[in-house]
Each structure stands twice: as C-alpha cells, then as structure tokens.
Design a protein around this motif. Structure first.
Motif, PDB file in Angstrom:
ATOM      1  N   LEU A  58       0.808  -1.226   0.000  1.00 18.83           N
ATOM      2  CA  LEU A  58       0.000   0.000   0.000  1.00 18.83           C
ATOM      3  C   LEU A  58       0.841   1.277   0.000  1.00 18.83           C
ATOM      4  N   ARG A  59       2.143   1.148   0.196  1.00 18.44           N
ATOM      5  CA  ARG A  59       3.037   2.309   0.298  1.00 18.44           C
ATOM      6  C   ARG A  59       2.905   3.287  -0.879  1.00 18.44           C
ATOM      7  N   PRO A  60       2.770   2.825  -2.133  1.00 16.25           N
ATOM      8  CA  PRO A  60       2.643   3.781  -3.247  1.00 16.25           C
ATOM      9  C   PRO A  60       1.444   4.729  -3.106  1.00 16.25           C
ATOM     10  N   LEU A  61       0.458   4.321  -2.301  1.00 17.72           N
ATOM     11  CA  LEU A  61      -0.730   5.144  -2.106  1.00 17.72           C
ATOM     12  C   LEU A  61      -0.618   6.035  -0.872  1.00 17.72           C
ATOM     13  N   GLY A  62       0.496   5.908  -0.133  1.00 18.61           N
ATOM     14  CA  GLY A  62       0.649   6.666   1.103  1.00 18.61           C
ATOM     15  C   GLY A  62      -0.272   6.160   2.198  1.00 18.61           C
ATOM     16  N   LEU A  63      -0.612   4.891   2.149  1.00 18.04           N
ATOM     17  CA  LEU A  63      -1.599   4.289   3.038  1.00 18.04           C
ATOM     18  C   LEU A  63      -0.979   3.122   3.787  1.00 18.04           C
ATOM     19  N   LYS A  64      -1.352   2.963   5.030  1.00 18.40           N
ATOM     20  CA  LYS A  64      -0.950   1.803   5.827  1.00 18.40           C
ATOM     21  C   LYS A  64      -2.157   0.885   5.971  1.00 18.40           C
ATOM     22  N   VAL A  65      -1.899  -0.391   6.209  1.00 18.66           N
ATOM     23  CA  VAL A  65      -3.002  -1.342   6.325  1.00 18.66           C
ATOM     24  C   VAL A  65      -3.898  -0.991   7.510  1.00 18.66           C
ATOM     25  N   SER A  66      -3.350  -0.459   8.577  1.00 14.85           N
ATOM     26  CA  SER A  66      -4.187  -0.062   9.718  1.00 14.85           C
ATOM     27  C   SER A  66      -5.155   1.048   9.309  1.00 14.85           C
ATOM     28  N   GLN A  67      -4.709   1.962   8.465  1.00 14.97           N
ATOM     29  CA  GLN A  67      -5.579   3.029   7.980  1.00 14.97           C
ATOM     30  C   GLN A  67      -6.611   2.482   7.004  1.00 14.97           C
ATOM     31  N   MET A  68      -6.186   1.547   6.168  1.00 12.49           N
ATOM     32  CA  MET A  68      -7.127   0.940   5.227  1.00 12.49           C
ATOM     33  C   MET A  68      -8.248   0.239   5.984  1.00 12.49           C
ATOM     34  N   GLY A 123     -13.738   2.153  17.408  1.00 11.51           N
ATOM     35  CA  GLY A 123     -12.684   1.552  18.228  1.00 11.51           C
ATOM     36  C   GLY A 123     -13.046   0.161  18.698  1.00 11.51           C
ATOM     37  N   GLU A 124     -14.298  -0.011  19.099  1.00 14.45           N
ATOM     38  CA  GLU A 124     -14.756  -1.334  19.532  1.00 14.45           C
ATOM     39  C   GLU A 124     -14.733  -2.326  18.376  1.00 14.45           C
ATOM     40  N   ALA A 125     -15.184  -1.897  17.221  1.00 16.22           N
ATOM     41  CA  ALA A 125     -15.214  -2.790  16.053  1.00 16.22           C
ATOM     42  C   ALA A 125     -13.811  -3.220  15.640  1.00 16.22           C
ATOM     43  N   LEU A 126     -12.849  -2.304  15.780  1.00 18.39           N
ATOM     44  CA  LEU A 126     -11.466  -2.581  15.371  1.00 18.39           C
ATOM     45  C   LEU A 126     -10.597  -3.132  16.492  1.00 18.39           C
ATOM     46  N   HIS A 127     -11.138  -3.146  17.716  1.00 15.74           N
ATOM     47  CA  HIS A 127     -10.379  -3.591  18.889  1.00 15.74           C
ATOM     48  C   HIS A 127      -9.099  -2.780  19.070  1.00 15.74           C
ATOM     49  N   ILE A 128      -9.211  -1.448  18.947  1.00 17.99           N
ATOM     50  CA  ILE A 128      -8.062  -0.577  19.193  1.00 17.99           C
ATOM     51  C   ILE A 128      -8.439   0.478  20.222  1.00 17.99           C
ATOM     52  N   LEU A 140      -6.783   5.249  17.949  1.00 14.87           N
ATOM     53  CA  LEU A 140      -7.810   5.587  16.970  1.00 14.87           C
ATOM     54  C   LEU A 140      -7.851   7.095  16.733  1.00 14.87           C
ATOM     55  N   SER A 141      -7.796   7.881  17.787  1.00 22.66           N
ATOM     56  CA  SER A 141      -7.843   9.346  17.654  1.00 22.66           C
ATOM     57  C   SER A 141      -6.705   9.866  16.792  1.00 22.66           C
ATOM     58  N   ARG A 142      -5.494   9.351  17.024  1.00 19.40           N
ATOM     59  CA  ARG A 142      -4.345   9.775  16.212  1.00 19.40           C
ATOM     60  C   ARG A 142      -4.567   9.438  14.751  1.00 19.40           C
ATOM     61  N   ASN A 143      -5.029   8.215  14.487  1.00 16.26           N
ATOM     62  CA  ASN A 143      -5.277   7.805  13.106  1.00 16.26           C
ATOM     63  C   ASN A 143      -6.385   8.620  12.460  1.00 16.26           C
ATOM     64  N   LEU A 144      -7.472   8.849  13.178  1.00 15.09           N
ATOM     65  CA  LEU A 144      -8.572   9.631  12.619  1.00 15.09           C
ATOM     66  C   LEU A 144      -8.117  11.041  12.277  1.00 15.09           C
ATOM     67  N   ASP A 174     -24.810  20.273  20.749  1.00 17.24           N
ATOM     68  CA  ASP A 174     -23.693  21.021  21.334  1.00 17.24           C
ATOM     69  C   ASP A 174     -22.342  20.669  20.719  1.00 17.24           C
ATOM     70  N   GLY A 175     -22.297  19.770  19.748  1.00 14.08           N
ATOM     71  CA  GLY A 175     -21.076  19.492  19.008  1.00 14.08           C
ATOM     72  C   GLY A 175     -20.097  18.547  19.677  1.00 14.08           C
ATOM     73  N   ARG A 176     -20.483  17.952  20.821  1.00 17.70           N
ATOM     74  CA  ARG A 176     -19.533  17.069  21.509  1.00 17.70           C
ATOM     75  C   ARG A 176     -19.465  15.681  20.885  1.00 17.70           C
ATOM     76  N   ALA A 177     -20.598  15.110  20.562  1.00 19.04           N
ATOM     77  CA  ALA A 177     -20.617  13.780  19.956  1.00 19.04           C
ATOM     78  C   ALA A 177     -20.281  13.907  18.473  1.00 19.04           C
ATOM     79  N   GLN A 178     -19.519  12.955  17.984  1.00 16.09           N
ATOM     80  CA  GLN A 178     -19.116  12.999  16.580  1.00 16.09           C
ATOM     81  C   GLN A 178     -19.382  11.678  15.894  1.00 16.09           C
ATOM     82  N   GLN A 179     -19.505  11.760  14.589  1.00 16.99           N
ATOM     83  CA  GLN A 179     -19.577  10.586  13.737  1.00 16.99           C
ATOM     84  C   GLN A 179     -18.476  10.719  12.694  1.00 16.99           C
ATOM     85  N   VAL A 180     -18.028   9.575  12.198  1.00 21.36           N
ATOM     86  CA  VAL A 180     -16.966   9.549  11.200  1.00 21.36           C
ATOM     87  C   VAL A 180     -17.591   9.186   9.858  1.00 21.36           C
TER      88      VAL A 180
END
Length: 145
Positions: free
Chosen positions: A33-43, A61-66, A71-75, A92-98
């Motif tokens: 995945l390196r040519p795409l600038g992507l790591k498997v964890s990000q994929m 995080g629960e789904a990925l077991h991390i 997860l925050s750093r990766n996101l 109030d903007g505290r809860a987020q979705q990805v």
C-alpha cells in the motif's frame, strides 16, 4: 526461574509468535500500500467506516479492537489527508460521527488491487489452511466480545 522454564516460555509462547506474525504480515500489506501513502491499519479504518456508515469513534474503536488514543491519532491524520471527516452528531457538538469522504472512497477503491496482491502473498506464505484458522479464531473472538 529455571532454565528449563525459560526455554519452555521461549518455545511455546503464543503471544510472541502472534506478535511476530503480525509484524511480518503487516509489513507485507504496508509495502503493497506504500505507493498510495496508506498503511493497512488506515485501510482497515476506511473499510470499517465504509461498512458502518456513520460510526461514532467509540463504536469504531470497539469494532477494530483498538484503544481510543490510537484511533484518535489515526482519525486526525486521515482527516488531515482528506480521507475522513468528523461530523457533529448533536446540538452542542460534543458527539461525533466519522464519514468517508469521496477522496477516501476513491482511495479505498484504488487500494483494493494493492490489497489483493498483498493478500495473495500472505496466503501463499502462511497457507490457506492457516488463514482459514485465523479467520475462524477472529470470528470466535468477535462473537464473544
């Protein structure tokens, strides 16, 4: 601790063997995945977001077991690269979705071919039977979580 016990641990420790396999397998995917600038964890994050639709980071995080900090750093990195966006989920903007961006979806589509090459290499290295055992074991873990 006796020398015999130390040798037994060195010879039989499942954790050591799994960590070694994890590093070797991760390197295969990351190289592909390196040519795409992507790591498997990000994929994997992109894939799970695409599957879940609009997950909250905690659900992701629960789904990925991390853990949350990893997860925050990766996101944050993936958001900065334009692959994901964080949406406010309440008044109030505290809860987020990805959400996967169009750039993230395109990257995921492009990455599929690179992933297939890595997947074939890993299956050839480990053997189809071992890969099936890994799948069975991870499915068992998921159902117990």
């Amino acid at each position: 601790m006796s020398q015999i016990r130390i040798e037994q641990i060195a010879r039989e420790c499942v954790a050591v063997r799994l960590r070694m396999l994890n590093r070797v397998v991760t390197n295969v995917y990351d190289e592909a995945l390196r040519p795409l600038g992507l790591k498997v964890s990000q994929m994997n994050i992109l894939v799970v977001v695409a599957l879940m639709g609009l997950p909250r980071p905690t659900d992701l995080g629960e789904a990925l077991h991390i853990d949350v900090s990893t997860l925050s750093r990766n996101l944050e990195r993936m958001k900065n690269r334009g692959w994901l966006e964080l949406l406010s989920d309440d008044n109030d903007g505290r809860a987020q979705q990805v959400r996967l961006t169009s750039e993230g979806r395109q990257l995921l589509e492009t990455a599929a071919g690179f992933w297939e090459a890595a997947q074939s290499q890993v299956i050839a290295t480990l053997g189809a039977e071992m890969v099936q055992q890994l799948t069975t074991s991870s499915d068992r873990i998921r159902t117990k979580s």
